[in-house]
Scaffold this motif. Sequence first.
Motif, PDB file in Angstrom:
ATOM      1  N   PRO A 267      39.548  40.864  50.292  1.00  0.00           N
ATOM      2  CA  PRO A 267      39.545  40.750  48.836  1.00  0.00           C
ATOM      3  C   PRO A 267      40.349  39.518  48.411  1.00  0.00           C
ATOM      4  O   PRO A 267      41.438  39.276  48.912  1.00  0.00           O
ATOM      5  CB  PRO A 267      40.214  42.042  48.375  1.00  0.00           C
ATOM      6  CG  PRO A 267      39.965  43.013  49.486  1.00  0.00           C
ATOM      7  CD  PRO A 267      40.011  42.184  50.733  1.00  0.00           C
ATOM      8  N   TYR A 268      39.806  38.740  47.478  1.00  0.00           N
ATOM      9  CA  TYR A 268      40.414  37.460  47.111  1.00  0.00           C
ATOM     10  C   TYR A 268      40.673  37.343  45.616  1.00  0.00           C
ATOM     11  O   TYR A 268      40.804  36.257  45.074  1.00  0.00           O
ATOM     12  CB  TYR A 268      39.528  36.302  47.584  1.00  0.00           C
ATOM     13  CG  TYR A 268      38.080  36.450  47.188  1.00  0.00           C
ATOM     14  CD1 TYR A 268      37.617  36.002  45.954  1.00  0.00           C
ATOM     15  CD2 TYR A 268      37.188  37.070  48.047  1.00  0.00           C
ATOM     16  CE1 TYR A 268      36.301  36.166  45.582  1.00  0.00           C
ATOM     17  CE2 TYR A 268      35.857  37.222  47.689  1.00  0.00           C
ATOM     18  CZ  TYR A 268      35.420  36.769  46.460  1.00  0.00           C
ATOM     19  OH  TYR A 268      34.100  36.944  46.100  1.00  0.00           O
ATOM     20  N   GLY A 269      40.749  38.462  44.935  1.00  0.00           N
ATOM     21  CA  GLY A 269      41.033  38.449  43.504  1.00  0.00           C
ATOM     22  C   GLY A 269      39.783  38.706  42.687  1.00  0.00           C
ATOM     23  O   GLY A 269      38.692  38.888  43.225  1.00  0.00           O
ATOM     24  N   GLY A 270      39.994  38.720  41.373  1.00  0.00           N
ATOM     25  CA  GLY A 270      38.868  39.024  40.493  1.00  0.00           C
ATOM     26  C   GLY A 270      38.318  40.398  40.804  1.00  0.00           C
ATOM     27  O   GLY A 270      39.057  41.340  41.000  1.00  0.00           O
ATOM     28  N   GLY A 271      37.007  40.490  40.889  1.00  0.00           N
ATOM     29  CA  GLY A 271      36.377  41.772  41.176  1.00  0.00           C
ATOM     30  C   GLY A 271      36.144  42.032  42.649  1.00  0.00           C
ATOM     31  O   GLY A 271      35.627  43.084  43.021  1.00  0.00           O
ATOM     32  N   SER A 272      36.543  41.082  43.502  1.00  0.00           N
ATOM     33  CA  SER A 272      36.301  41.291  44.937  1.00  0.00           C
ATOM     34  C   SER A 272      37.119  42.475  45.441  1.00  0.00           C
ATOM     35  O   SER A 272      38.260  42.659  45.053  1.00  0.00           O
ATOM     36  CB  SER A 272      36.650  40.029  45.733  1.00  0.00           C
ATOM     37  OG  SER A 272      38.036  39.841  45.799  1.00  0.00           O
ATOM     38  N   GLY A 273      36.512  43.274  46.262  1.00  0.00           N
ATOM     39  CA  GLY A 273      37.208  44.414  46.832  1.00  0.00           C
ATOM     40  C   GLY A 273      37.310  45.625  45.929  1.00  0.00           C
ATOM     41  O   GLY A 273      37.830  46.649  46.335  1.00  0.00           O
ATOM     42  N   MET A 274      36.826  45.516  44.705  1.00  0.00           N
ATOM     43  CA  MET A 274      36.935  46.638  43.777  1.00  0.00           C
ATOM     44  C   MET A 274      35.846  47.667  44.051  1.00  0.00           C
ATOM     45  O   MET A 274      34.675  47.311  44.211  1.00  0.00           O
ATOM     46  CB  MET A 274      36.798  46.166  42.325  1.00  0.00           C
ATOM     47  CG  MET A 274      37.956  45.328  41.829  1.00  0.00           C
ATOM     48  SD  MET A 274      39.518  46.232  41.746  1.00  0.00           S
ATOM     49  CE  MET A 274      40.300  45.668  43.245  1.00  0.00           C
TER      50      MET A 274
ATOM     51  N   MET B 293      43.523  47.320  47.088  1.00  0.00           N
ATOM     52  CA  MET B 293      43.802  45.912  47.390  1.00  0.00           C
ATOM     53  C   MET B 293      42.891  45.024  46.562  1.00  0.00           C
ATOM     54  O   MET B 293      41.667  45.115  46.657  1.00  0.00           O
ATOM     55  CB  MET B 293      43.599  45.635  48.882  1.00  0.00           C
ATOM     56  CG  MET B 293      43.805  44.180  49.274  1.00  0.00           C
ATOM     57  SD  MET B 293      45.375  43.437  48.745  1.00  0.00           S
ATOM     58  CE  MET B 293      46.551  44.369  49.696  1.00  0.00           C
ATOM     59  N   GLN B 294      43.497  44.159  45.758  1.00  0.00           N
ATOM     60  CA  GLN B 294      42.744  43.263  44.893  1.00  0.00           C
ATOM     61  C   GLN B 294      42.742  41.830  45.421  1.00  0.00           C
ATOM     62  O   GLN B 294      41.747  41.132  45.310  1.00  0.00           O
ATOM     63  CB  GLN B 294      43.333  43.298  43.484  1.00  0.00           C
ATOM     64  CG  GLN B 294      42.512  42.609  42.450  1.00  0.00           C
ATOM     65  CD  GLN B 294      43.063  42.853  41.065  1.00  0.00           C
ATOM     66  OE1 GLN B 294      44.209  43.246  40.881  1.00  0.00           O
ATOM     67  NE2 GLN B 294      42.234  42.629  40.062  1.00  0.00           N
ATOM     68  N   ASP B 295      43.866  41.401  45.993  1.00  0.00           N
ATOM     69  CA  ASP B 295      43.973  40.048  46.554  1.00  0.00           C
ATOM     70  C   ASP B 295      44.836  40.142  47.806  1.00  0.00           C
ATOM     71  O   ASP B 295      46.050  40.316  47.727  1.00  0.00           O
ATOM     72  CB  ASP B 295      44.583  39.083  45.548  1.00  0.00           C
ATOM     73  CG  ASP B 295      44.583  37.645  46.032  1.00  0.00           C
ATOM     74  OD1 ASP B 295      44.921  37.407  47.218  1.00  0.00           O
ATOM     75  OD2 ASP B 295      44.246  36.757  45.232  1.00  0.00           O
ATOM     76  N   TYR B 296      44.188  40.036  48.955  1.00  0.00           N
ATOM     77  CA  TYR B 296      44.875  40.238  50.235  1.00  0.00           C
ATOM     78  C   TYR B 296      45.952  39.181  50.481  1.00  0.00           C
ATOM     79  O   TYR B 296      47.026  39.501  50.975  1.00  0.00           O
ATOM     80  CB  TYR B 296      43.852  40.247  51.371  1.00  0.00           C
ATOM     81  CG  TYR B 296      44.419  40.641  52.705  1.00  0.00           C
ATOM     82  CD1 TYR B 296      44.685  41.977  52.989  1.00  0.00           C
ATOM     83  CD2 TYR B 296      44.679  39.693  53.682  1.00  0.00           C
ATOM     84  CE1 TYR B 296      45.200  42.357  54.216  1.00  0.00           C
ATOM     85  CE2 TYR B 296      45.188  40.063  54.918  1.00  0.00           C
ATOM     86  CZ  TYR B 296      45.451  41.396  55.172  1.00  0.00           C
ATOM     87  OH  TYR B 296      45.965  41.764  56.392  1.00  0.00           O
TER      88      TYR B 296
END
Length: 144
Positions: A85-92, A114-117
């Motif tokens: 996950p790299y922020g924004g909606g990634s990993g959501m 986790m939103q931004d690893y």
Amino acid sequence: MASWEELYNRAKDLYDPHEVSPFVYSNHVVAAIESEEGRVYTGVCFEATAGVLHLCAERMALVNMYMDSRQTKIKKIIAFRDKVPYGGGSGMPCGACREFMMQLNMENRETLIMQDYASKKTVKLGDLIPEWWGEERLNMDLDL
């Protein structure tokens, strides 16, 4: 207690996008969760052509947790495709997964996602589902 790195590595080991059949694609999204007891459970996305047959990686990990231990409470979760996950909606988690986590146990509102690893930025499930509809239902007087 499982570290974010452990959760990431457990999920990453399952990343292997492939066709199961002409109608089913699997392992292109992976997830790992830490249960209340500190055990790690994993899941993969199992995507069928017919949407109702689709099973997200997060829900698969939750079902694995429940079937193994009857636990319903989650400390933290990480989910991703080909990179962390790299922020924004990634990993959501999608809406269906968020809803399932809340219905499984309302205390999951405290689950860290986790939103931004890279920065280790997380968000609580409850922040993604403010004013969850289920609270009203649980608080209703069911004497009709």
